[in-house]
Design a protein around this motif. Structure first.
Motif, short mmCIF file in Angstrom:
data_model
loop_
_atom_site.label_atom_id
_atom_site.label_comp_id
_atom_site.label_asym_id
_atom_site.label_seq_id
_atom_site.Cartn_x
_atom_site.Cartn_y
_atom_site.Cartn_z
N THR A 10 36.14 0.29 39.64
CA THR A 10 35.92 2.22 40.03
C THR A 10 36.72 3.04 39.02
O THR A 10 35.96 3.85 38.17
N VAL A 13 35.37 2.46 36.09
CA VAL A 13 34.12 3.92 35.61
C VAL A 13 34.11 5.34 35.29
O VAL A 13 33.48 5.84 34.81
N VAL A 14 35.13 5.34 36.48
CA VAL A 14 35.40 6.82 36.48
C VAL A 14 36.00 7.16 34.76
O VAL A 14 35.11 8.38 33.81
N VAL A 17 32.85 7.61 32.85
CA VAL A 17 32.30 8.95 32.74
C VAL A 17 33.22 9.96 31.91
O VAL A 17 32.56 10.91 30.91
N ARG A 135 31.13 4.68 46.65
CA ARG A 135 29.89 5.08 46.05
C ARG A 135 29.24 7.27 46.38
O ARG A 135 28.99 6.74 45.32
N LEU A 138 30.60 8.91 43.33
CA LEU A 138 29.79 7.96 41.79
C LEU A 138 28.41 8.47 42.46
O LEU A 138 27.64 9.23 40.76
N ASN A 139 27.48 8.35 43.05
CA ASN A 139 26.02 9.55 43.18
C ASN A 139 26.94 11.02 43.11
O ASN A 139 25.71 11.14 42.00
N ALA A 142 26.74 10.77 39.57
CA ALA A 142 25.55 10.89 38.42
C ALA A 142 24.85 12.02 38.73
O ALA A 142 23.47 12.11 37.99
N GLU A 157 23.51 3.57 35.34
CA GLU A 157 25.13 2.33 35.95
C GLU A 157 25.33 3.41 36.83
O GLU A 157 25.93 2.41 38.10
N LEU A 158 25.65 4.09 37.27
CA LEU A 158 26.21 4.93 38.37
C LEU A 158 26.12 5.10 39.48
O LEU A 158 25.96 4.40 40.47
N ARG A 159 24.33 4.94 39.46
CA ARG A 159 23.66 5.36 40.58
C ARG A 159 23.02 3.74 41.21
O ARG A 159 23.26 3.19 42.03
#
Length: 172
Positions: A10, A13-14, A17, A135, A138-139, A142, A157-159
């Motif tokens: 995670t 990913v952040v 973004v 999650r 992330l949602n 998105a 990807e985030l979704r």
């Protein structure tokens, strides 16, 4: 993807973004908060998650206070903070959380405490709770990107990563 792989991934990913969002929209709110607020909330709550794990592993039936994210965001003035520093703080705190989780012995997972506003929680539940919280954010990120940077390459990807988790961080 197993739970620990998700949790360890995670922060990256952040970071991806954040690296692809124009500076002009980092502090713009759409939905519950701006990107910089999401990131600093993740960083600050991760420290609390780590403390909960430490206390559950070492204390008998600890009382775990609630984390008042809205209060902390106002006190720390998240909108004024640096995004890159928040990403780094989240990554560092998550690394410590994962280290602590990996150190839990097989008998330690059943240890329990009482979390304010939740009730009885076991150490075994915390990784799933942390993942649900990830999650949800992330949602929400998105959704924020869909509104502010509709061509952002990571929306799908985030979704996908958020799939199966809460739609809102209020529910996590």
């Amino acid at each position: 993807m197993d739970l620990f792989s998700f949790l360890s991934g995670t922060p990256a990913v952040v970071a991806r973004v954040a690296a692809q969002v124009p500076a002009a929209v980092v502090r713009v709110r759409s939905g519950p908060c701006a990107l910089v607020e999401h990131v600093w909330h993740l960083a600050d709550l991760e420290v609390v998650f780590d403390e909960r794990i430490r206390r559950l592993a070492s204390e008998d039936d600890p009382f775990l206070p609630d984390f008042d994210g809205e209060r902390v965001a106002k006190e720390r003035q998240y909108l004024t903070l640096d995004l890159a520093a928040g990403v780094a703080a989240f990554a560092s705190a998550r690394e410590e959380t994962l280290r602590r989780l990996r150190d839990v012995g097989s008998e330690g997972w059943e240890r329990r405490g009482r979390q304010e506003g939740v009730g009885t929680v076991s150490l075994a539940e915390l990784p799933g709770r942390i993942a649900d919280h990830d999650r949800a954010h992330l949602n929400e990120v998105a959704g924020l990107l869909s509104d502010l940077v509709p061509a952002h390459p990571m929306i799908d990807e985030l979704r996908g990563l958020a799939q199966g988790g809460p739609k809102s961080s209020k529910a996590a």
